[in-house]
Design a protein around this motif. Structure first.
Motif, PDB file in Angstrom:
ATOM      1  N   LYS A  63       0.524  -1.994  21.958  1.00  0.00           N
ATOM      2  CA  LYS A  63       1.613  -1.698  21.035  1.00  0.00           C
ATOM      3  C   LYS A  63       1.452  -2.574  19.795  1.00  0.00           C
ATOM      4  CE  LYS A  63       6.539  -1.255  20.844  1.00  0.00           C
ATOM      5  NZ  LYS A  63       7.808  -1.368  21.509  1.00  0.00           N
ATOM      6  N   LEU A  64       1.407  -1.948  18.617  1.00  0.00           N
ATOM      7  CA  LEU A  64       1.243  -2.685  17.362  1.00  0.00           C
ATOM      8  C   LEU A  64       2.593  -3.153  16.838  1.00  0.00           C
ATOM      9  CD1 LEU A  64      -1.290  -0.349  15.530  1.00  0.00           C
ATOM     10  CD2 LEU A  64      -1.769  -2.528  16.612  1.00  0.00           C
ATOM     11  N   PRO A  65       2.627  -4.388  16.347  1.00  0.00           N
ATOM     12  CA  PRO A  65       3.880  -4.855  15.741  1.00  0.00           C
ATOM     13  C   PRO A  65       4.152  -4.126  14.424  1.00  0.00           C
ATOM     14  CG  PRO A  65       2.242  -6.641  15.869  1.00  0.00           C
ATOM     15  CD  PRO A  65       1.613  -5.413  16.406  1.00  0.00           C
ATOM     16  N   LEU A  66       5.425  -3.903  14.128  1.00  0.00           N
ATOM     17  CA  LEU A  66       5.820  -3.223  12.898  1.00  0.00           C
ATOM     18  C   LEU A  66       5.279  -3.942  11.669  1.00  0.00           C
ATOM     19  CD1 LEU A  66       7.386  -0.972  11.493  1.00  0.00           C
ATOM     20  CD2 LEU A  66       9.405  -2.443  11.583  1.00  0.00           C
ATOM     21  N   SER A  67       5.290  -5.269  11.679  1.00  0.00           N
ATOM     22  CA  SER A  67       4.795  -6.035  10.527  1.00  0.00           C
ATOM     23  C   SER A  67       3.324  -5.733  10.244  1.00  0.00           C
ATOM     24  CB  SER A  67       5.012  -7.529  10.750  1.00  0.00           C
ATOM     25  OG  SER A  67       4.297  -7.959  11.896  1.00  0.00           O
ATOM     26  N   TYR A  68       2.544  -5.495  11.271  1.00  0.00           N
ATOM     27  CA  TYR A  68       1.132  -5.158  11.093  1.00  0.00           C
ATOM     28  C   TYR A  68       1.009  -3.794  10.408  1.00  0.00           C
ATOM     29  CZ  TYR A  68      -3.673  -3.885  12.076  1.00  0.00           C
ATOM     30  OH  TYR A  68      -4.974  -3.486  11.949  1.00  0.00           O
ATOM     31  N   SER A 102       2.089  -3.979   6.749  1.00  0.00           N
ATOM     32  CA  SER A 102       1.115  -4.696   5.914  1.00  0.00           C
ATOM     33  C   SER A 102      -0.068  -3.813   5.512  1.00  0.00           C
ATOM     34  CB  SER A 102       0.623  -5.962   6.624  1.00  0.00           C
ATOM     35  OG  SER A 102      -0.216  -5.620   7.716  1.00  0.00           O
ATOM     36  N   HIS A 103      -0.269  -2.702   6.198  1.00  0.00           N
ATOM     37  CA  HIS A 103      -1.394  -1.817   5.898  1.00  0.00           C
ATOM     38  C   HIS A 103      -0.995  -0.574   5.092  1.00  0.00           C
ATOM     39  CE1 HIS A 103      -3.404  -4.402   8.721  1.00  0.00           C
ATOM     40  NE2 HIS A 103      -4.543  -3.886   8.304  1.00  0.00           N
ATOM     41  N   ILE A 104       0.272  -0.477   4.728  1.00  0.00           N
ATOM     42  CA  ILE A 104       0.711   0.619   3.869  1.00  0.00           C
ATOM     43  C   ILE A 104       0.311   0.269   2.436  1.00  0.00           C
ATOM     44  CG2 ILE A 104       2.710   1.851   2.938  1.00  0.00           C
ATOM     45  CD1 ILE A 104       4.122   1.279   5.608  1.00  0.00           C
ATOM     46  N   PRO A 105      -0.385   1.170   1.736  1.00  0.00           N
ATOM     47  CA  PRO A 105      -0.784   0.840   0.362  1.00  0.00           C
ATOM     48  C   PRO A 105       0.427   0.717  -0.557  1.00  0.00           C
ATOM     49  CG  PRO A 105      -1.387   3.110   0.904  1.00  0.00           C
ATOM     50  CD  PRO A 105      -0.825   2.501   2.151  1.00  0.00           C
ATOM     51  N   ARG A 106       0.308  -0.143  -1.572  1.00  0.00           N
ATOM     52  CA  ARG A 106       1.377  -0.307  -2.563  1.00  0.00           C
ATOM     53  C   ARG A 106       1.511   0.954  -3.387  1.00  0.00           C
ATOM     54  NH1 ARG A 106       1.584  -6.059  -5.333  1.00  0.00           N
ATOM     55  NH2 ARG A 106       3.741  -5.426  -5.330  1.00  0.00           N
ATOM     56  N   ILE A 107       2.712   1.197  -3.868  1.00  0.00           N
ATOM     57  CA  ILE A 107       2.953   2.344  -4.734  1.00  0.00           C
ATOM     58  C   ILE A 107       2.280   2.076  -6.077  1.00  0.00           C
ATOM     59  CG2 ILE A 107       4.732   3.655  -5.943  1.00  0.00           C
ATOM     60  CD1 ILE A 107       6.617   2.949  -3.644  1.00  0.00           C
ATOM     61  N   LYS A 108       1.535   3.048  -6.567  1.00  0.00           N
ATOM     62  CA  LYS A 108       0.848   2.897  -7.851  1.00  0.00           C
ATOM     63  C   LYS A 108       1.849   2.992  -8.994  1.00  0.00           C
ATOM     64  CE  LYS A 108      -3.489   4.743  -6.191  1.00  0.00           C
ATOM     65  NZ  LYS A 108      -4.511   5.770  -6.334  1.00  0.00           N
ATOM     66  N   ALA A 109       1.551   2.290 -10.068  1.00  0.00           N
ATOM     67  CA  ALA A 109       2.396   2.319 -11.265  1.00  0.00           C
ATOM     68  C   ALA A 109       2.409   3.719 -11.853  1.00  0.00           C
ATOM     69  CB  ALA A 109       1.880   1.325 -12.297  1.00  0.00           C
TER      70      ALA A 109
END
Length: 98
Positions: free
Chosen positions: A1-6, A9-16
């Motif tokens: 089971k992966l922690p939510l924080s992990y 942390s792997h979701i890409p940032r929203i581009k400008a």
């Protein structure tokens, strides 16, 4: 089971998002007005989708006060564009965008 924080942390940032300034610095020297359309559509699976930035901007409520004081404060950055106005400032210009 992966922690939510992990996972987060792997979701890409929203581009400008880039918008063109649609106001004159001669008429509004301390303001930048933009022209935009709210992005809203249904997917092939009939799910409603909306643009992140355009929907957020459209949801903003002006501050109370005189009309000239009604404004939003939005974080922005500026980048140099490639468009150049004609040397003759009296020459009419028609600008068409997407």
């Amino acid at each position: 089971k992966l922690p939510l924080s992990y996972l987060v942390s792997h979701i890409p940032r929203i581009k400008a998002r880039q918008f063109s300034i649609a106001s004159s610095c001669l008429k509004y020297p301390n303001q930048a007005h933009i022209c935009m359309a709210v992005v809203s559509y249904k997917t092939p699976f009939k799910r409603q989708k909306e643009g992140i930035c355009s929907s957020w901007l459209a949801s903003l409520e002006p501050k109370e006060g005189k009309e000239e004081e009604m404004k939003f404060l939005v974080p922005v950055s500026f980048s140099k564009g490639s468009f150049r106005m004609p040397a003759d400032r009296m020459k009419p210009v028609i600008m068409v965008g997407p």
